[in-house]
Scaffold this motif. Structure first.
Motif, mmCIF file in Angstrom:
data_model
loop_
_atom_site.group_PDB
_atom_site.id
_atom_site.type_symbol
_atom_site.label_atom_id
_atom_site.label_comp_id
_atom_site.label_asym_id
_atom_site.label_seq_id
_atom_site.Cartn_x
_atom_site.Cartn_y
_atom_site.Cartn_z
ATOM 1 N N GLY A 112 8.783 25.093 -11.184
ATOM 2 C CA GLY A 112 8.183 23.768 -11.347
ATOM 3 C C GLY A 112 8.359 22.930 -10.099
ATOM 4 N N LEU A 113 9.603 22.568 -9.830
ATOM 5 C CA LEU A 113 9.904 21.749 -8.656
ATOM 6 C C LEU A 113 9.527 22.464 -7.362
ATOM 7 C CD1 LEU A 113 11.197 19.123 -7.617
ATOM 8 C CD2 LEU A 113 13.415 20.292 -7.657
ATOM 9 N N GLY A 114 9.824 23.769 -7.288
ATOM 10 C CA GLY A 114 9.509 24.526 -6.077
ATOM 11 C C GLY A 114 8.015 24.558 -5.801
ATOM 12 N N LEU A 115 7.215 24.830 -6.835
ATOM 13 C CA LEU A 115 5.762 24.881 -6.673
ATOM 14 C C LEU A 115 5.210 23.509 -6.281
ATOM 15 C CD1 LEU A 115 3.022 26.254 -6.926
ATOM 16 C CD2 LEU A 115 3.086 25.778 -9.383
ATOM 17 N N GLN A 116 5.694 22.456 -6.927
ATOM 18 C CA GLN A 116 5.209 21.110 -6.605
ATOM 19 C C GLN A 116 5.531 20.737 -5.161
ATOM 20 O OE1 GLN A 116 6.826 18.366 -9.514
ATOM 21 N NE2 GLN A 116 6.245 19.720 -11.209
ATOM 22 N N GLN A 117 6.764 21.031 -4.734
ATOM 23 C CA GLN A 117 7.138 20.696 -3.358
ATOM 24 C C GLN A 117 6.250 21.398 -2.347
ATOM 25 O OE1 GLN A 117 8.788 23.022 -1.031
ATOM 26 N NE2 GLN A 117 8.590 21.452 0.540
ATOM 27 N N THR A 154 26.860 22.272 -6.538
ATOM 28 C CA THR A 154 26.649 20.926 -7.073
ATOM 29 C C THR A 154 25.235 20.809 -7.629
ATOM 30 O OG1 THR A 154 25.866 20.086 -4.938
ATOM 31 C CG2 THR A 154 28.248 19.947 -5.380
ATOM 32 N N PRO A 155 24.964 19.794 -8.462
ATOM 33 C CA PRO A 155 23.602 19.652 -9.007
ATOM 34 C C PRO A 155 22.530 19.571 -7.926
ATOM 35 C CG PRO A 155 25.126 18.290 -10.245
ATOM 36 C CD PRO A 155 25.901 18.845 -9.092
ATOM 37 N N TYR A 156 22.778 18.780 -6.873
ATOM 38 C CA TYR A 156 21.749 18.669 -5.838
ATOM 39 C C TYR A 156 21.626 19.954 -5.035
ATOM 40 C CZ TYR A 156 24.088 18.245 -1.253
ATOM 41 O OH TYR A 156 24.744 18.495 -0.072
ATOM 42 N N GLY A 157 22.748 20.658 -4.824
ATOM 43 C CA GLY A 157 22.714 21.922 -4.102
ATOM 44 C C GLY A 157 21.941 22.983 -4.859
ATOM 45 N N GLN A 158 22.113 23.017 -6.179
ATOM 46 C CA GLN A 158 21.406 23.999 -6.999
ATOM 47 C C GLN A 158 19.903 23.728 -7.036
ATOM 48 O OE1 GLN A 158 23.023 26.843 -9.240
ATOM 49 N NE2 GLN A 158 23.718 26.535 -7.155
ATOM 50 N N ARG A 159 19.514 22.456 -7.059
ATOM 51 C CA ARG A 159 18.083 22.132 -7.072
ATOM 52 C C ARG A 159 17.442 22.451 -5.719
ATOM 53 N NH1 ARG A 159 15.888 17.310 -10.445
ATOM 54 N NH2 ARG A 159 14.525 19.030 -11.065
ATOM 55 N N ALA A 160 18.172 22.173 -4.649
ATOM 56 C CA ALA A 160 17.663 22.529 -3.319
ATOM 57 C C ALA A 160 17.525 24.047 -3.202
ATOM 58 C CB ALA A 160 18.595 21.989 -2.237
ATOM 59 N N PHE A 161 18.508 24.774 -3.722
ATOM 60 C CA PHE A 161 18.457 26.232 -3.680
ATOM 61 C C PHE A 161 17.271 26.762 -4.482
ATOM 62 C CE2 PHE A 161 19.632 30.270 -5.786
ATOM 63 C CZ PHE A 161 19.632 31.082 -4.664
ATOM 64 N N ALA A 162 16.972 26.148 -5.618
ATOM 65 C CA ALA A 162 15.839 26.579 -6.440
ATOM 66 C C ALA A 162 14.528 26.468 -5.664
ATOM 67 C CB ALA A 162 15.767 25.746 -7.719
ATOM 68 N N VAL A 163 14.361 25.378 -4.921
ATOM 69 C CA VAL A 163 13.146 25.194 -4.115
ATOM 70 C C VAL A 163 13.079 26.246 -3.015
ATOM 71 C CG1 VAL A 163 11.931 23.632 -2.550
ATOM 72 C CG2 VAL A 163 13.003 22.733 -4.621
ATOM 73 N N LEU A 164 14.209 26.494 -2.358
ATOM 74 C CA LEU A 164 14.245 27.503 -1.295
ATOM 75 C C LEU A 164 13.904 28.891 -1.843
ATOM 76 C CD1 LEU A 164 17.508 26.301 0.477
ATOM 77 C CD2 LEU A 164 15.192 26.114 1.399
#
Length: 336
Positions: A92-97, A146-156
């Motif tokens: 979701g977030l990865g595709l949108q970005q 961390t929460p922000y690290g995991q979300r950044a990793f998901a996008v990557l």
């Protein structure tokens, strides 16, 4: 008397180690992190300054193994159940970005006079992030979990997964026959899916028995060799079907995350990962042409500031809209 035709392989290695020992502690003392230290060291010892290493390209293939091993270690620290929980962020977030960043950048490039096909390629390329740099920064700070690290990793991770369809789409922009390119695209995507499926099956049914077979011999070098075989074999398989080598290593690590040998594998791989990843960043620094940077300094600075600002704002807006706090949204956006 030494053979004048013989060239030792030791000087570049000695140069790399000495540069790392000097530059990285200085960078960390200044609070800018080891990545910038390695990059600066690469610039200094590279062709643009001291010229101690004349051919950075010759080091790049070996250096890229550092990124491969980094993703393997990260995979070991995750579990399939955790990855399943992250699926909305990944797809979701990865595709949108990727889609929004590529569309905005591509539109600007098109308005500057580039052809639509060229604008598409430029938009997609500049929408992607430097996985190795971002993950190394998160690792150094101990913030990958961390929460922000995991979300950044998901996008990557989504960006890595998107490489095959994106590369398959590029020939369609070059005026080749639609039937041929459509078939090639389907074939390329099918090969990628099949390779991932094969790796998952092998990881589920073969990897643990392999390490259980080796463990009774008590030879640590055999475990290290087996670990490197698994990592490099997975990376090679992904590379052969056009996917990222790092993605193959990540999947191998993920499949071994619940293995009884997880901690031993991590300890065996870690020293190789650190040195090779440092060499990767240094090879990037070596490849920079300071004369070109100086000739176009103002233009490059202006474009870079505009590009980074736009990507940060897009990522921040998407992260906030999907539930991240202000602080986490800014930090993840900056990393990406």
């Amino acid at each position: 008397m030494a053979d004048p035709a013989h060239t030792s392989f030791l000087p570049p290695i000695i140069t790399f180690l000495a540069a790392a020992l000097v530059a990285v502690p200085i960078a960390r003392r200044l609070g800018v992190g080891g990545v910038l230290g390695y990059l600066a060291a690469g610039v200094i010892i590279g062709p643009s300054v001291l010229g101690l290493v004349g051919d950075p390209a010759s080091l790049r293939q070996v250096a890229e193994l550092g990124v491969v091993l980094l993703l393997f270690i990260i995979g070991l620290e995750l579990k399939l159940s955790r990855l399943f929980v992250m699926r909305r962020d990944i797809f979701g977030l990865g595709l949108q970005q990727l889609a929004i960043s590529a569309a905005l950048i591509g539109f600007v490039v098109w308005r500057m006079g580039v052809t639509p096909g060229g604008a598409f390629v430029a938009g997609v390329a500049l929408a992607l992030s430097a996985t190795a740099v971002a993950l190394q920064i998160l690792e150094e700070r101990g913030e990958l979990q961390t929460p922000y690290g995991q979300r950044a990793f998901a996008v990557l991770l989504f960006q890595d997964l998107s490489i095959v369809p994106l590369l398959a789409a590029v020939p369609l922009l070059g005026g080749r026959a639609p039937d041929a390119t459509g078939f090639e695209m389907a074939l390329s995507i099918g090969a990628g899916v099949a390779a991932i499926a094969a790796l998952v099956v092998a990881g589920r049914y073969l990897l643990n028995p392999l390490f259980q077979l080796i463990a009774p011999f008590g030879a640590r070098e055999l475990m290290t060799a087996a670990a490197l075989l698994v990592v490099l074999g997975s990376a090679f398989l992904m590379e052969e079907v056009g996917l990222s080598m790092a993605l193959g290593a990540f999947l191998a690590g993920l499949l071994l995350a619940e293995s009884n040998f997880k901690h031993q594998l991590e300890a065996d791989i870690e020293p190789f990962r650190g040195l090779l990843l440092g060499l990767f960043f240094m090879s990037v620094g070596m490849s920079l042409d300071l004369k070109v940077l100086a000739d176009y300094a103002l233009l490059l600075v202006g474009i870079t500031i505009a590009l980074v600002t736009a990507k940060i704002l897009i990522c921040f807006a998407l992260l906030r809209a999907s539930g991240s706090s202000w602080n986490d949204s800014w930090r993840a956006a900056a990393v990406l």
